[in-house]
Motif scaffolding. Structure first.
Motif, mmCIF file in Angstrom:
data_model
loop_
_atom_site.group_PDB
_atom_site.id
_atom_site.type_symbol
_atom_site.label_atom_id
_atom_site.label_comp_id
_atom_site.label_asym_id
_atom_site.label_seq_id
_atom_site.Cartn_x
_atom_site.Cartn_y
_atom_site.Cartn_z
ATOM 1 N N ASP A 237 -157.197 -29.227 7.188
ATOM 2 C CA ASP A 237 -157.970 -30.258 6.500
ATOM 3 C C ASP A 237 -157.289 -30.705 5.213
ATOM 4 O O ASP A 237 -157.435 -31.842 4.773
ATOM 5 C CB ASP A 237 -159.368 -29.720 6.172
ATOM 6 C CG ASP A 237 -160.104 -29.247 7.413
ATOM 7 O OD1 ASP A 237 -160.452 -30.099 8.246
ATOM 8 O OD2 ASP A 237 -160.306 -28.023 7.560
ATOM 9 N N VAL A 238 -156.570 -29.777 4.577
ATOM 10 C CA VAL A 238 -155.864 -30.034 3.329
ATOM 11 C C VAL A 238 -154.469 -29.445 3.452
ATOM 12 O O VAL A 238 -154.304 -28.345 4.001
ATOM 13 C CB VAL A 238 -156.603 -29.409 2.121
ATOM 14 C CG1 VAL A 238 -155.833 -29.660 0.827
ATOM 15 C CG2 VAL A 238 -158.022 -29.949 2.011
ATOM 16 N N ILE A 239 -153.471 -30.153 2.959
ATOM 17 C CA ILE A 239 -152.090 -29.663 2.968
ATOM 18 C C ILE A 239 -151.595 -29.616 1.528
ATOM 19 O O ILE A 239 -151.593 -30.644 0.841
ATOM 20 C CB ILE A 239 -151.176 -30.563 3.820
ATOM 21 C CG1 ILE A 239 -151.676 -30.613 5.264
ATOM 22 C CG2 ILE A 239 -149.730 -30.072 3.772
ATOM 23 C CD1 ILE A 239 -150.938 -31.616 6.143
ATOM 24 N N VAL A 240 -151.211 -28.434 1.066
ATOM 25 C CA VAL A 240 -150.684 -28.257 -0.284
ATOM 26 C C VAL A 240 -149.187 -27.978 -0.176
ATOM 27 O O VAL A 240 -148.785 -26.965 0.405
ATOM 28 C CB VAL A 240 -151.385 -27.109 -1.030
ATOM 29 C CG1 VAL A 240 -150.774 -26.923 -2.422
ATOM 30 C CG2 VAL A 240 -152.877 -27.381 -1.145
ATOM 31 N N ILE A 241 -148.384 -28.863 -0.726
ATOM 32 C CA ILE A 241 -146.928 -28.753 -0.653
ATOM 33 C C ILE A 241 -146.410 -28.369 -2.032
ATOM 34 O O ILE A 241 -146.436 -29.174 -2.965
ATOM 35 C CB ILE A 241 -146.309 -30.076 -0.175
ATOM 36 C CG1 ILE A 241 -146.785 -30.385 1.253
ATOM 37 C CG2 ILE A 241 -144.789 -30.024 -0.240
ATOM 38 C CD1 ILE A 241 -146.414 -31.756 1.749
ATOM 39 N N ALA A 242 -145.963 -27.133 -2.163
ATOM 40 C CA ALA A 242 -145.467 -26.638 -3.460
ATOM 41 C C ALA A 242 -143.958 -26.818 -3.512
ATOM 42 O O ALA A 242 -143.194 -25.871 -3.379
ATOM 43 C CB ALA A 242 -145.851 -25.169 -3.649
ATOM 44 N N ASP A 243 -143.524 -28.065 -3.725
ATOM 45 C CA ASP A 243 -142.096 -28.341 -3.693
ATOM 46 C C ASP A 243 -141.739 -29.485 -4.638
ATOM 47 O O ASP A 243 -140.804 -30.233 -4.395
ATOM 48 C CB ASP A 243 -141.660 -28.688 -2.266
ATOM 49 C CG ASP A 243 -140.156 -28.688 -2.086
ATOM 50 O OD1 ASP A 243 -139.468 -27.981 -2.854
ATOM 51 O OD2 ASP A 243 -139.652 -29.393 -1.194
ATOM 52 N N ALA A 244 -142.493 -29.615 -5.725
ATOM 53 C CA ALA A 244 -142.204 -30.661 -6.704
ATOM 54 C C ALA A 244 -142.103 -30.015 -8.083
ATOM 55 O O ALA A 244 -141.858 -28.815 -8.192
ATOM 56 C CB ALA A 244 -143.282 -31.747 -6.654
ATOM 57 N N ALA A 245 -142.284 -30.804 -9.128
ATOM 58 C CA ALA A 245 -142.071 -30.283 -10.472
ATOM 59 C C ALA A 245 -143.117 -30.843 -11.429
ATOM 60 O O ALA A 245 -143.760 -31.860 -11.156
ATOM 61 C CB ALA A 245 -140.674 -30.631 -10.979
ATOM 62 N N ASN A 246 -143.283 -30.165 -12.551
ATOM 63 C CA ASN A 246 -144.178 -30.586 -13.618
ATOM 64 C C ASN A 246 -143.379 -31.216 -14.754
ATOM 65 O O ASN A 246 -142.219 -30.861 -14.968
ATOM 66 C CB ASN A 246 -144.962 -29.381 -14.156
ATOM 67 C CG ASN A 246 -145.859 -28.767 -13.099
ATOM 68 O OD1 ASN A 246 -146.537 -29.472 -12.363
ATOM 69 N ND2 ASN A 246 -145.866 -27.440 -13.018
ATOM 70 N N PRO A 247 -144.000 -32.109 -15.531
ATOM 71 C CA PRO A 247 -143.272 -32.723 -16.643
ATOM 72 C C PRO A 247 -143.016 -31.767 -17.797
ATOM 73 O O PRO A 247 -142.140 -32.014 -18.624
ATOM 74 C CB PRO A 247 -144.194 -33.872 -17.076
ATOM 75 C CG PRO A 247 -145.546 -33.481 -16.610
ATOM 76 C CD PRO A 247 -145.331 -32.699 -15.353
ATOM 77 N N ALA A 248 -143.766 -30.684 -17.871
ATOM 78 C CA ALA A 248 -143.570 -29.663 -18.900
ATOM 79 C C ALA A 248 -144.176 -28.370 -18.386
ATOM 80 O O ALA A 248 -144.992 -28.369 -17.452
ATOM 81 C CB ALA A 248 -144.222 -30.076 -20.218
#
Length: 454
Positions: free
Chosen positions: A180-191
């Motif tokens: 139902d939900v897909i969480v992709i932990a493959d990006a970055a935060n600005p800080a």
């Protein structure tokens, strides 16, 4: 199944703190495995990495764990924690393969020997994306192996190679990956203390351009002057890709702008490692140039090395040209525009051949609306102490569009496990350890809020 009672936020935060030391230790163990699937010499290491992730999933209470692979593809791990009655299922995605090191001697510490310096863990894959793998597993450990929603853990093994067999994997294992939900932990935060929900990604195309001027090499002294060389012609062609301000000169490409705050230029230059006096290319805000505008780079040239050069005019030369595409662009149309531009700008009547590369990645945009995103914003704000921002990223993650097409009913969230100093794909890649803890807590709180909605 008996109804599962929600864990109070304070208790959940304490549970996350309890599992973080073990998660870091296991992250270091994963970093020690050189799972560079793009290099055939490390195929067995990538299989060993998948085995290690599968073992960690079993230890985290998964009801089922299997290692799957499409024909010719890298090993991926699929594990399940069944949903309590009436609860949604969330796919937690990351990848366990890593980029090549770019030269071990360039690193301050060995790339596959995790090393802490000033609160950061250095090592290839420490941020991209073995931190994503361990974020998910740490959350499952914090819940004692019984998360409040159903969880499908999907850890891919060939993302850094462009996910060439992902479509086949999703087709073959569609039922077991449906969520139902897909969480992709493959990006970055600005800080490190500002979380981001990534809502747009640039696309990517490439071509190989070859310029020919002679049938064979000839003496540069005897013939040089009236007769040119192919490498000089190629350089002049490549120089037309940008105007004097550094804007991409290929006509007709899409670009847009946003009102997002611009990063501090001095900090940005420091994070990138720009040399003193080197100008930033293009116009507009830095954020818009990185996330919402096209960019062209020459990635390689086939020509003699300086040490091997001789006094001959080269008959032919070629280059790999890569172009990032703004959201809203059509990748194949842009690739043809790049090819047309190169063909039209070869000097002196030189012959030119432009060959499109496969592996086209379409740009992608997400709509960050609805209850799932509301829960994510609340969870991330609690964990980080700051409001989550919506941001684009300049990189291309083509599999996100693949997930959206394959599971059209699912809400897709792209979250971050890196920050501007993480140097993904670069020398001295690193993970900010305090941010890692915040990311684990944010994801744990997010699952808790989803379960409260039911």
């Amino acid at each position: 199944m008996a109804e599962q009672q929600p864990i109070p936020s304070a208790a959940l935060s304490a549970a996350v703190e309890d599992v973080l030391p073990g998660a870091r230790s296991d992250l270091e163990a994963l970093v020690r495995i050189p799972s560079i699937w793009a290099d055939p010499a490390h195929a067995e290491d990538t299989r060993r990495s998948a085995d290690a992730v599968a073992a960690l999933a079993r230890d985290a209470g998964a009801a089922t764990v299997e290692i799957v692979a499409a024909d010719g593809g890298a090993p991926a791990v699929v594990a399940h924690w069944p949903a309590p009655e009436g609860m949604p299922t969330v796919m937690l995605y990351a990848h366990h393969d890593v980029q090549p090191t770019g030269g071990d001697d360039e690193w301050t510490s060995p790339p596959f020997e995790p090393t802490e310096r000033e609160g950061r863990l250095y090592g290839r894959g420490a941020a991209d994306d073995k931190a994503g793998v361990m974020t998910h597993l740490a959350v499952l450990r914090a819940y004692g192996g019984t998360p409040p929603v159903g969880v499908t853990l999907f850890i891919e093994g060939e993302e850094e190679s462009g996910s060439p067999t992902l479509s086949a994997l999703l087709a073959e294992h569609h039922a077991k990956l449906s969520a139902d939900v897909i969480v992709i932990a493959d990006a970055a935060n600005p800080a490190v203390d500002v979380p981001a929900l990534t809502t747009s990604l640039r696309g990517l195309v490439a071509v190989v351009v070859e310029v020919s001027m002679l049938e064979r090499p000839v003496h540069s002294g005897v013939y040089g002057g009236p007769v040119g060389d192919a490498l000089t012609a190629l350089c002049r062609t490549l120089a037309t890709l940008h105007d004097d301000k550094g804007e991409v000169a290929v006509p007709g490409l899409a670009r847009s702008s946003s009102d997002a705050p611009d990063p501090d230029e001095a900090t940005y230059r420091s994070d990138v490692g720009l040399l003193d006096g080197v100008e930033l290319l293009g116009t507009g805000s830095v954020g818009d140039r990185v996330n919402l505008a096209p960019a062209v780079a020459v990635l390689g040239i086939d020509a003699p090395a300086v040490a091997e050069s001789s006094n001959v005019l080269l008959p032919r030369a070629r280059a790999m040209v890569s172009m990032r595409l703004a959201p809203g662009e059509d990748a194949l149309r842009a690739q043809q525009a790049l090819a047309d531009h190169l063909t039209a700008n070869v000097p002196w009547g030189a012959h030119v051949t432009v060959t499109p590369e496969s592996g086209v990645a379409e740009p992608f945009s997400l709509s960050a609306t609805g209850a799932v995103y509301d829960h994510a914003r609340a969870a991330f704000a609690t964990a980080y102490g700051n409001t989550a921002v919506e941001t684009g990223i300049g990189g291309s993650i083509p599999f996100i569009a693949e997930f959206a097409r394959t599971f059209p009913g699912a809400t897709v969230l792209v979250t971050g496990v890196g920050d501007p100093a993480s140097r993904w794909h670069g020398i001295d890649e690193s993970l900010h350890l305090q941010m890692f803890g915040r990311g684990v807590l944010a994801e744990a709180l997010f699952l808790q809020r989803l379960s409260a909605q039911g």
